[in-house]
Write a protein that holds these residues in place. Structure first.
Motif, PDB file in Angstrom:
ATOM      1  N   LYS A 256      31.632  47.348  30.278  1.00 35.43           N
ATOM      2  CA  LYS A 256      30.278  46.826  30.110  1.00 35.43           C
ATOM      3  C   LYS A 256      29.997  45.870  31.265  1.00 35.43           C
ATOM      4  O   LYS A 256      29.961  44.647  31.113  1.00 35.43           O
ATOM      5  CB  LYS A 256      30.127  46.139  28.753  1.00 35.43           C
ATOM      6  N   VAL A 257      29.854  46.480  32.425  1.00 37.85           N
ATOM      7  CA  VAL A 257      29.635  45.736  33.663  1.00 37.85           C
ATOM      8  C   VAL A 257      28.517  46.425  34.430  1.00 37.85           C
ATOM      9  O   VAL A 257      28.579  47.643  34.655  1.00 37.85           O
ATOM     10  CB  VAL A 257      30.908  45.686  34.532  1.00 37.85           C
ATOM     11  N   ALA A 258      27.511  45.683  34.816  1.00 34.41           N
ATOM     12  CA  ALA A 258      26.379  46.248  35.553  1.00 34.41           C
ATOM     13  C   ALA A 258      26.199  45.498  36.869  1.00 34.41           C
ATOM     14  O   ALA A 258      26.433  44.282  36.945  1.00 34.41           O
ATOM     15  CB  ALA A 258      25.104  46.158  34.720  1.00 34.41           C
ATOM     16  N   PHE A 259      25.803  46.239  37.879  1.00 36.40           N
ATOM     17  CA  PHE A 259      25.562  45.657  39.194  1.00 36.40           C
ATOM     18  C   PHE A 259      24.097  45.860  39.587  1.00 36.40           C
ATOM     19  O   PHE A 259      23.461  46.834  39.174  1.00 36.40           O
ATOM     20  CB  PHE A 259      26.468  46.310  40.246  1.00 36.40           C
ATOM     21  N   THR A 260      23.601  44.964  40.393  1.00 38.40           N
ATOM     22  CA  THR A 260      22.221  45.073  40.863  1.00 38.40           C
ATOM     23  C   THR A 260      22.148  45.571  42.298  1.00 38.40           C
ATOM     24  O   THR A 260      21.060  45.729  42.845  1.00 38.40           O
ATOM     25  CB  THR A 260      21.510  43.714  40.772  1.00 38.40           C
ATOM     26  N   ARG A 261      23.306  45.816  42.899  1.00 44.35           N
ATOM     27  CA  ARG A 261      23.365  46.369  44.245  1.00 44.35           C
ATOM     28  C   ARG A 261      24.229  47.611  44.236  1.00 44.35           C
ATOM     29  O   ARG A 261      25.187  47.718  43.462  1.00 44.35           O
ATOM     30  CB  ARG A 261      23.953  45.347  45.229  1.00 44.35           C
ATOM     31  N   ASP A 262      23.920  48.565  45.113  1.00 41.03           N
ATOM     32  CA  ASP A 262      24.694  49.799  45.208  1.00 41.03           C
ATOM     33  C   ASP A 262      25.984  49.609  45.979  1.00 41.03           C
ATOM     34  O   ASP A 262      26.938  50.368  45.788  1.00 41.03           O
ATOM     35  CB  ASP A 262      23.874  50.900  45.880  1.00 41.03           C
ATOM     36  N   LYS A 263      26.027  48.615  46.850  1.00 39.48           N
ATOM     37  CA  LYS A 263      27.195  48.406  47.696  1.00 39.48           C
ATOM     38  C   LYS A 263      27.560  46.937  47.798  1.00 39.48           C
ATOM     39  O   LYS A 263      26.697  46.056  47.732  1.00 39.48           O
ATOM     40  CB  LYS A 263      26.936  48.951  49.118  1.00 39.48           C
ATOM     41  N   LEU A 264      28.858  46.692  47.967  1.00 40.57           N
ATOM     42  CA  LEU A 264      29.376  45.397  48.384  1.00 40.57           C
ATOM     43  C   LEU A 264      30.103  45.642  49.695  1.00 40.57           C
ATOM     44  O   LEU A 264      31.144  46.315  49.713  1.00 40.57           O
ATOM     45  CB  LEU A 264      30.322  44.816  47.336  1.00 40.57           C
ATOM     46  N   GLY A 265      29.554  45.152  50.775  1.00 39.68           N
ATOM     47  CA  GLY A 265      30.060  45.560  52.076  1.00 39.68           C
ATOM     48  C   GLY A 265      29.817  47.052  52.227  1.00 39.68           C
ATOM     49  O   GLY A 265      28.697  47.534  52.043  1.00 39.68           O
ATOM     50  N   ASP A 266      30.879  47.778  52.527  1.00 38.55           N
ATOM     51  CA  ASP A 266      30.772  49.232  52.658  1.00 38.55           C
ATOM     52  C   ASP A 266      31.168  49.959  51.381  1.00 38.55           C
ATOM     53  O   ASP A 266      31.171  51.200  51.350  1.00 38.55           O
ATOM     54  CB  ASP A 266      31.671  49.717  53.805  1.00 38.55           C
ATOM     55  N   MET A 267      31.498  49.232  50.333  1.00 38.17           N
ATOM     56  CA  MET A 267      32.046  49.854  49.122  1.00 38.17           C
ATOM     57  C   MET A 267      30.964  50.053  48.067  1.00 38.17           C
ATOM     58  O   MET A 267      30.217  49.124  47.735  1.00 38.17           O
ATOM     59  CB  MET A 267      33.162  48.991  48.550  1.00 38.17           C
ATOM     60  N   ASP A 268      30.892  51.259  47.534  1.00 34.66           N
ATOM     61  CA  ASP A 268      29.955  51.552  46.451  1.00 34.66           C
ATOM     62  C   ASP A 268      30.391  50.821  45.185  1.00 34.66           C
ATOM     63  O   ASP A 268      31.549  50.945  44.758  1.00 34.66           O
ATOM     64  CB  ASP A 268      29.908  53.055  46.174  1.00 34.66           C
ATOM     65  N   THR A 269      29.481  50.092  44.568  1.00 33.92           N
ATOM     66  CA  THR A 269      29.850  49.334  43.369  1.00 33.92           C
ATOM     67  C   THR A 269      30.217  50.249  42.202  1.00 33.92           C
ATOM     68  O   THR A 269      30.968  49.843  41.317  1.00 33.92           O
ATOM     69  CB  THR A 269      28.718  48.379  42.961  1.00 33.92           C
ATOM     70  N   GLU A 270      29.724  51.480  42.188  1.00 29.15           N
ATOM     71  CA  GLU A 270      30.071  52.404  41.108  1.00 29.15           C
ATOM     72  C   GLU A 270      31.563  52.751  41.110  1.00 29.15           C
ATOM     73  O   GLU A 270      32.106  53.199  40.089  1.00 29.15           O
ATOM     74  CB  GLU A 270      29.255  53.684  41.191  1.00 29.15           C
ATOM     75  N   LEU A 271      32.253  52.502  42.226  1.00 27.14           N
ATOM     76  CA  LEU A 271      33.665  52.848  42.330  1.00 27.14           C
ATOM     77  C   LEU A 271      34.568  51.880  41.562  1.00 27.14           C
ATOM     78  O   LEU A 271      35.716  52.212  41.269  1.00 27.14           O
ATOM     79  CB  LEU A 271      34.100  52.903  43.793  1.00 27.14           C
ATOM     80  N   PHE A 272      34.064  50.706  41.230  1.00 32.15           N
ATOM     81  CA  PHE A 272      34.917  49.762  40.503  1.00 32.15           C
ATOM     82  C   PHE A 272      35.253  50.290  39.114  1.00 32.15           C
ATOM     83  O   PHE A 272      36.396  50.173  38.660  1.00 32.15           O
ATOM     84  CB  PHE A 272      34.262  48.382  40.443  1.00 32.15           C
ATOM     85  N   LYS A 273      34.300  50.902  38.453  1.00 33.25           N
ATOM     86  CA  LYS A 273      34.614  51.508  37.157  1.00 33.25           C
ATOM     87  C   LYS A 273      35.672  52.584  37.321  1.00 33.25           C
ATOM     88  O   LYS A 273      36.575  52.721  36.478  1.00 33.25           O
ATOM     89  CB  LYS A 273      33.360  52.102  36.510  1.00 33.25           C
ATOM     90  N   GLU A 274      35.597  53.361  38.400  1.00 27.52           N
ATOM     91  CA  GLU A 274      36.587  54.419  38.638  1.00 27.52           C
ATOM     92  C   GLU A 274      37.985  53.820  38.789  1.00 27.52           C
ATOM     93  O   GLU A 274      38.966  54.385  38.304  1.00 27.52           O
ATOM     94  CB  GLU A 274      36.215  55.220  39.885  1.00 27.52           C
ATOM     95  N   TRP A 275      38.076  52.671  39.459  1.00 27.67           N
ATOM     96  CA  TRP A 275      39.394  52.042  39.620  1.00 27.67           C
ATOM     97  C   TRP A 275      39.952  51.583  38.277  1.00 27.67           C
ATOM     98  O   TRP A 275      41.117  51.854  37.955  1.00 27.67           O
ATOM     99  CB  TRP A 275      39.317  50.838  40.578  1.00 27.67           C
TER     100      TRP A 275
END
Length: 207
Positions: A126-145
């Protein structure tokens, strides 16, 4: 792996090689939080260093992946390899506290983590982000990790960002909360150091 000798080192190494990534991981669950991390993704390295430092798990990660495509495979596979190494180091999971939880604030952000090293993997995210990227990293990838780690480590993992505005603070508080919860869960209970923490006598599967 039998952990009847609770003085035995709880260490493990994993090598994972696919057509997409080559990853080597080592962990020492009874370490001091030393780390040597290189994934080719600067922000992910920073998060894994936080995981090591705040869990007190010594962690080495060397990853080479198809970053010319995107960061997905390296991110996911590093989660798998670290989870596998933790599971391997835990062995039969005798003597561990099994459960851990933490609330971690980082400036305006607050994240809650609860973990059960039940050997029954499950992720609530239950984590939401307001940006698509942090630096060069897609924020959607954190859930994948986190999904990959939970699956490979055999962990029921609940993560919830209660509030926050800065996306960097939100995700860093997630890794730090996991680290603190994991630190508690892997600790040996001196009153039951020779027993699996379950009335069933075993952790895993549908038991």
């Amino acid at each position: 792996m039998d952990r009847t000798d609770t003085s035995a080192p709880r260490r493990a190494a994993v090598a994972r090689t696919t057509k997409e990534t080559r990853i080597q991981v080592s962990v020492d669950l009874d370490g001091t939080g030393r780390y040597d991390v290189s994934t080719g993704i600067g922000f992910l390295d920073h998060m894994l260093e936080q995981l090591s430092r705040h869990s007190l798990i010594d962690l080495t990660v060397k990853a080479e992946g198809d970053l010319h495509i995107d960061f997905h495979h390296t991110t996911e596979d590093s989660g798998i390899a670290i989870g596998e190494a933790v599971a391997k180091a835990l062995g039969e999971r005798k003597g561990i506290q099994r459960y851990g939880h933490a609330y971690v604030p980082m400036d305006e952000a607050l994240t809650r983590c609860a973990i059960d090293l039940s050997n029954r993997p499950y992720l609530i995210w239950k984590v939401a982000f307001t940006r698509d990227k942090l630096g060069d990293m897609d924020t959607e990838l954190f859930k994948e990790w986190f999904q990959a780690f939970a699956q490979a480590a055999g962990a029921t993992l609940h993560l919830e960002n209660l509030y926050g505005e800065n996306n960097h603070h939100i995700v860093e508080s997630c890794y730090k909360a996991l680290a603190r919860a994991l630190r508690s869960a892997i600790e040996i209970d001196p009153r039951k150091a020779d027993a699996v923490p379950s009335t069933k006598g075993v952790l895993g599967g549908s038991l």
